[in-house]
Design a protein around this motif. Structure first.
Motif, PDB file in Angstrom:
ATOM      1  N   LEU A 193       1.197  24.641   1.920  1.00  0.00           N
ATOM      2  CA  LEU A 193       0.452  23.517   2.472  1.00  0.00           C
ATOM      3  C   LEU A 193       0.013  22.507   1.414  1.00  0.00           C
ATOM      4  CD1 LEU A 193      -0.876  22.271   5.022  1.00  0.00           C
ATOM      5  CD2 LEU A 193      -2.927  23.505   4.413  1.00  0.00           C
ATOM      6  N   VAL A 238       2.575  19.983   0.577  1.00  0.00           N
ATOM      7  CA  VAL A 238       2.747  19.026   1.674  1.00  0.00           C
ATOM      8  C   VAL A 238       1.642  17.969   1.621  1.00  0.00           C
ATOM      9  CG1 VAL A 238       2.644  18.789   4.182  1.00  0.00           C
ATOM     10  CG2 VAL A 238       3.912  20.684   3.160  1.00  0.00           C
ATOM     11  N   VAL A 239       0.405  18.427   1.434  1.00  0.00           N
ATOM     12  CA  VAL A 239      -0.733  17.509   1.452  1.00  0.00           C
ATOM     13  C   VAL A 239      -0.716  16.584   0.241  1.00  0.00           C
ATOM     14  CG1 VAL A 239      -3.244  17.451   1.206  1.00  0.00           C
ATOM     15  CG2 VAL A 239      -2.199  18.987   2.854  1.00  0.00           C
ATOM     16  N   ALA A 293       1.907  13.719   0.087  1.00  0.00           N
ATOM     17  CA  ALA A 293       1.857  12.744   1.181  1.00  0.00           C
ATOM     18  C   ALA A 293       1.646  11.348   0.620  1.00  0.00           C
ATOM     19  CB  ALA A 293       0.713  13.108   2.122  1.00  0.00           C
ATOM     20  N   PRO A 294       2.181  10.335   1.290  1.00  0.00           N
ATOM     21  CA  PRO A 294       1.937   8.967   0.832  1.00  0.00           C
ATOM     22  C   PRO A 294       0.452   8.624   0.933  1.00  0.00           C
ATOM     23  CG  PRO A 294       3.009   8.987   2.982  1.00  0.00           C
ATOM     24  CD  PRO A 294       3.022  10.388   2.486  1.00  0.00           C
ATOM     25  N   LYS A 295       0.018   7.743   0.032  1.00  0.00           N
ATOM     26  CA  LYS A 295      -1.405   7.402  -0.005  1.00  0.00           C
ATOM     27  C   LYS A 295      -1.708   6.278   0.964  1.00  0.00           C
ATOM     28  CE  LYS A 295      -2.549   9.324  -4.229  1.00  0.00           C
ATOM     29  NZ  LYS A 295      -3.824   9.940  -4.050  1.00  0.00           N
ATOM     30  N   GLY A 296      -2.890   6.335   1.560  1.00  0.00           N
ATOM     31  CA  GLY A 296      -3.289   5.294   2.492  1.00  0.00           C
ATOM     32  C   GLY A 296      -3.848   4.083   1.768  1.00  0.00           C
ATOM     33  N   GLN A 297      -3.994   3.003   2.534  1.00  0.00           N
ATOM     34  CA  GLN A 297      -4.542   1.759   1.988  1.00  0.00           C
ATOM     35  C   GLN A 297      -6.064   1.770   2.090  1.00  0.00           C
ATOM     36  OE1 GLN A 297      -2.715  -0.775   0.639  1.00  0.00           O
ATOM     37  NE2 GLN A 297      -0.958   0.618   0.881  1.00  0.00           N
ATOM     38  N   ASN A 310      -9.371   0.265   3.251  1.00  0.00           N
ATOM     39  CA  ASN A 310      -9.716  -0.557   4.404  1.00  0.00           C
ATOM     40  C   ASN A 310     -10.254  -1.917   3.936  1.00  0.00           C
ATOM     41  OD1 ASN A 310     -10.505  -1.521   6.866  1.00  0.00           O
ATOM     42  ND2 ASN A 310     -11.634   0.323   7.467  1.00  0.00           N
ATOM     43  N   LEU A 364      -7.068  20.326   0.652  1.00  0.00           N
ATOM     44  CA  LEU A 364      -7.066  19.631   1.941  1.00  0.00           C
ATOM     45  C   LEU A 364      -8.338  18.807   2.108  1.00  0.00           C
ATOM     46  CD1 LEU A 364      -5.490  19.387   4.663  1.00  0.00           C
ATOM     47  CD2 LEU A 364      -6.963  21.184   5.514  1.00  0.00           C
ATOM     48  N   ALA A 408      -8.702  14.707   2.439  1.00  0.00           N
ATOM     49  CA  ALA A 408      -9.339  14.075   3.589  1.00  0.00           C
ATOM     50  C   ALA A 408     -10.523  13.215   3.145  1.00  0.00           C
ATOM     51  CB  ALA A 408      -9.791  15.142   4.582  1.00  0.00           C
ATOM     52  N   GLY A 462      -9.281  10.013   1.726  1.00  0.00           N
ATOM     53  CA  GLY A 462      -8.893   9.112   2.804  1.00  0.00           C
ATOM     54  C   GLY A 462     -10.104   8.477   3.445  1.00  0.00           C
ATOM     55  N   TYR A 463     -11.171   9.260   3.609  1.00  0.00           N
ATOM     56  CA  TYR A 463     -12.369   8.722   4.266  1.00  0.00           C
ATOM     57  C   TYR A 463     -13.035   7.655   3.405  1.00  0.00           C
ATOM     58  CZ  TYR A 463     -16.907   8.349   6.416  1.00  0.00           C
ATOM     59  OH  TYR A 463     -18.029   7.844   6.995  1.00  0.00           O
ATOM     60  N   LYS A 482     -11.558   5.676   1.382  1.00  0.00           N
ATOM     61  CA  LYS A 482     -10.730   4.466   1.530  1.00  0.00           C
ATOM     62  C   LYS A 482     -11.010   3.783   2.867  1.00  0.00           C
ATOM     63  CE  LYS A 482      -6.986   5.698  -1.532  1.00  0.00           C
ATOM     64  NZ  LYS A 482      -5.605   6.187  -1.622  1.00  0.00           N
ATOM     65  N   GLU A 483     -11.271   4.578   3.909  1.00  0.00           N
ATOM     66  CA  GLU A 483     -11.613   3.997   5.204  1.00  0.00           C
ATOM     67  C   GLU A 483     -12.941   3.264   5.156  1.00  0.00           C
ATOM     68  OE1 GLU A 483     -10.124   3.582   8.170  1.00  0.00           O
ATOM     69  OE2 GLU A 483      -8.335   4.214   7.102  1.00  0.00           O
TER      70      GLU A 483
END
Lengths: 432, 175
Positions: free
Chosen positions: A75, A78-79, A82-86, A88, A196, A200, A203-204, A206-207
Motif C-alpha cells: 500500500l 501505491v500511496v 500517487a500524483p500530487k494534488g494542486q 487550492n 497514509l 491525506a 492533501g488536506y 493543500k485544500e
C-alpha cells in the motif's frame, strides 16, 4: 554537503538530549543508509538483501518497504507514488494561528495519528539542496518531487516556517516478539498507516490553500524541536506516552500559519546516562556504551548505523526489522496509568535528584521486565516460541493433521531470538 | 467533541469536497491494479481457524466489525466475501470533505492490505465496489437492514461505514 553560512538564525533549542554546538551541514539524503545501499555502495550481500530478495512471510510481503513479490500489493508504494494534488486557489483565511494549530492536530488525530506536533523550521533541519529532484530516494519515505525551487535552506525555512510531525505508534504487545515476523508486523503495519495519514494530511493542507512539502526535513530534528520526545542512547526519539515505539516518517513542511511546540523534558536524558539497556542488548553492539559525541555539529549519542544495518541480510529468514533497542527501552511500556505516573514523577523531579530515582526505576524494570526481553507471543498462525519458517500451530486443543514439518513442542515460554547476543559477541567488537 | 464544536474549520474539513481529487488518497487506492497472487500457497489451518485469522487481521488493520459470508453465483467464482465495517462519525455518502471521507480511507486501508495479504497467501482476493456491502454485512450477521436499506449494528447503530467487500477463494467458514 554545504556548510550553512553565517547568516543562519541562531541554533534552535532541541531539549536536553541533543545540543547544536557547531555548524551543521545539511544532510544529503542520497548519503543516508538506504539510498547508499540501493546504489550498491554497502556491498553485495546488503544490496541483494535490499533489492533482490522476496520475504518468505506473506505479511512481510505486503507491509515491508522491500522484499515484496509484487509492489502492487504494498500500500505505501501505491500511496507514495500517487500524483500530487494542486494547492487550492481559494485560500482559507487563518486569523488566529492557535486555532488552526488545534484544528490541524484534531484533523491528524481524526485520521488516526497518535502523535502530532509542530516545529518551527530551521535551516539545519533540512536535507541538502543538492538532492536531485528525481534522485535515488529512501523508499521508506515519500517519493516526492518537491524540490527546493532554487532556494537555499535559509530561504526555505523562512518561506515555509513550520514543520508538522504526525506519526503512529507500534503495537506494544506484538512488539514484544521483536526479532520475529510478529514484531515486524507491529512495525510495518503502523508504518504503512502513518504513510497514509501523512499523505491525506498533506492533501488536506493543500485544500486549505497552503503549501505542503514532503521530503524536505529530517524528521528527528523536527521531532526534537517540537517535543515529540527526547533523543535516547539508541538514537531513537523517546515519547512521553509510547517510549521508543513511534515512527519518524517524512514530516510536512508548510506555510500554513501555526504555533510551534517546544522541546520536552521527560527525564530521558537522565535515564540514558545510567541505563544502557539498549547498548547491552543490541545484537551488533551498534549502540554506544560511552558518552555523547559531537557529530555534524550536534552533541548526541551516536549509533553505528553500518553495523546495525549489516546484520540484516543474515537474519532475512527470521525477521526484517530488529527493534531490540526500542523494545528493551524502559520507556517502551503500555500507555497506562502507572506509566504516566512514573514519567510524571521523573519529569517533575529536580534534575540533581534524578539519578537516584533513575537507579530505582531501572532496578524495578530489570526485576519485572527482565534485563533482556524473552517474551513468547502468539498471533494468527505465528508463534515467537518457534523458529520462523517451521510450521506452528497455535490453536488450543487442535487435533488437525499438520504433517511432518510441524515444529516440535517448544520448551518454556521463551521467545526465539536470532541472533542471540552471545553468538554475535564473537564477531562484533564493542567500541568502548 | 466539544473542541470540534468550537473549531471554525471543522465543517470545512468534514463537508467541503476537495477542489482537486488528487488531494484525496481514495481514488489512487481504488484505481490501483490488483497485485499478483503469490505462486506458492501458504500452509493453512482448518477453514474455521483461517476465518478467525482473517477476522483478527482485519481488526488489527483497523476494522471495528468483520464478518464473512458465502457468495452465491459470484461472477468471478469467489465463494466467500469478507465484509469490514469501520466506525463513521459522519455518513461518508453525505459528508464529502476529506474529513467526512476518513472512514472510507480507513476502510480502504483495511481492505487493500487484507486482500493483498490473502493474495500473498496464494489465494485469489479482490476488492469490489459492485456488491451491496450492507446486504452482505447483514448476511454475515453484523447487523440488520432498516427500511431504507441502511445497516444497523448493535454496537454502533447506523454510525458505521461498510468498506468495499473483499471477495476471495481462501477456504473460510461463513459466520
Amino acid at each position: 554537503m554545504a556548510v550553512t553560512p553565517a547568516q543562519t538564525p541562531p541554533p534552535p533549542y532541541l531539549g536536553r538530549s541533543a545540543r547544536i554546538v557547531g555548524p551543521v551541514a545539511n544532510v544529503d539524503m542520497n548519503q543516508t543508509p538506504h539510498p547508499k545501499n540501493s546504489r550498491g555502495e554497502l556491498g553485495k550481500a546488503l544490496f541483494n538483501w535490499y533489492r533482490n530478495t522476496i520475504s518468505r512471510d506473506p505479511l512481510t510481503r505486503v507491509s515491508a518497504p522491500n522484499h515484496f513479490a509484487d509492489q502492487r500489493n504494498f500500500l505505501a508504494a501505491v500511496v507514495n507514488q500517487a500524483p500530487k494534488g494542486q494547492v487550492n486557489a481559494r485560500q482559507v483565511p487563518v486569523p488566529d494561528p492557535a486555532v488552526m494549530t488545534r484544528h490541524i492536530k484534531a484533523v491528524a488525530h481524526h485520521m488516526g495519528a497518535d502523535v502530532v506536533t509542530v516545529a518551527r523550521a530551521h535551516p539545519s533541519f533540512l536535507y541538502a539542496p543538492s538532492t536531485p529532484p528525481a534522485g535515488a530516494r529512501d523508499v521508506y519515505q515519500n517519493r516526492s518531487s518537491d524540490v527546493y525551487q532554487g532556494r537555499t535552506p535559509e530561504q526555505m525555512a523562512e518561506r515555509y516556517p513550520y514543520i508538522i510531525v504526525a506519526t503512529t505508534a507500534w503495537d506494544y504487545d506484538k512488539l514484544q516478539a521483536h526479532r520475529h515476523y510478529i514484531g515486524d508486523a507491529a512495525y510495518h503495519v503502523s508504518q504503512m498507516k502513518a504513510q497514509l495519514i501523512l499523505k491525506a494530511l498533506e492533501g488536506y493542507i493543500k485544500e486549505l490553500g497552503y503549501a505542503a512539502l514532503r521530503g524536505m526535513s529530517n524528521p528527528q530534528a523536527a521531532g526534537l524541536a517540537s517535543g515529540v520526545g527526547e533523543l535516547g542512547r539508541n538514537g531513537l526519539l523517546i515519547h512521553r506516552k509510547f517510549g521508543a515505539r513511534i515512527h519518524m516518517p517524512d514530516p510536512i513542511m508548510t506555510d500554513l500559519p501555526l504555533v510551534p511546540d517546544q522541546p520536552v523534558d521527560n527525564g530521558v536524558e537522565d535515564f540514558c546516562k545510567i541505563c544502557r539497556k539498549c547498548a547491552i542488548n543490541c545484537p551488533t553492539n551498534s549502540v554506544p556504551f560511552g558518552d555523547k559525541v559531537v557529530f555534524n555539529g550536534v552533541e548526541k549519542y551516536k549509533i553505528n548505523w553500518l553495523t546495525c544495518y549489516k546484520v540484516r541480510p543474515y537474519m532475512d529468514t527470521h525477521w526484517g526489522s530488529c527493534l531490540t533497542c526500542a523494545t528493551v527501552c524502559p520507556f517502551t511500556k503500555p500507555n497506562v496509568w502507572w506509566r504516566s505516573l512514573t514519567v510524571w514523577a521523573l519529569s517533575t523531579c529536580p534534575i540533581p535528584a534524578r539519578p537516584l530515582l533513575v537507579r530505582a526505576l531501572k532496578a524495578i524494570d530489570d526485576r519485572f521486565w527482565g534485563t533482556t526481553r524473552q517474551t513468547r507471543v502468539r498471533w494468527l498462525g505465528y508463534d515467537s516460541g518457534i523458529k520462523p519458517g517451521e510450521q506452528a500451530c497455535t490453536v488450543a486443543g487442535c487435533t488437525a493433521e499438520h504433517g511432518p514439518a510441524h515444529a516440535a513442542e517448544p520448551v518454556g515460554n521463551i521467545g526465539y531470538y536470532a541472533p542471540l547476543k552471545e553468538n554475535t559477541n564473537r564477531f562484533v567488537k564493542r567500541d568502548a | 467533541m466539544a473542541l470540534r464544536r468550537h473549531d471554525p474549520y471543522w465543517d470545512f474539513f468534514i463537508n467541503a469536497p476537495p477542489a482537486d481529487r488528487a488531494n484525496s488518497v481514495l481514488d489512487v487506492i481504488r484505481k490501483t491494479p490488483e497485485g499478483n497472487v503469490f505462486p506458492t500457497r501458504a500452509d493453512l489451518h482448518t477453514p474455521e481457524v483461517t476465518a478467525s485469522h482473517v477476522k483478527e487481521m482485519a481488526r488489527y488493520l483497523g476494522a471495528d466489525l468483520v464478518g464473512i459470508t458465502e457468495l452465491e453465483n459470484d461472477d468471478a467464482g469467489h465463494p466467500f466475501a469478507v465484509v469490514c465495517l469501520v466506525r463513521a462519525d459522519h455518513d461518508p455518502r453525505e459528508a464529502l470533505g476529506i474529513g467526512g471521507q476518513v472512514p472510507v480511507q480507513n476502510g480502504l486501508f483495511v481492505t487493500f492490505v487484507l486482500s493483498a495479504w490473502i493474495r500473498e497467501l496464494g489465494y485469489r482476493a479482490s476488492v469490489t465496489t459492485s456488491l451491496d456491502g450492507a446486504r452482505l454485512a447483514a448476511a454475515a450477521k453484523l447487523g440488520t437492514l432498516d427500511r431504507a436499506g441502511m445497516l444497523v449494528t448493535a454496537k454502533y447503530g447506523t454510525r458505521i461505514h461498510v468498506a468495499d467487500v473483499v471477495r476471495t477463494d481462501l477456504p473460510l467458514t461463513a459466520a
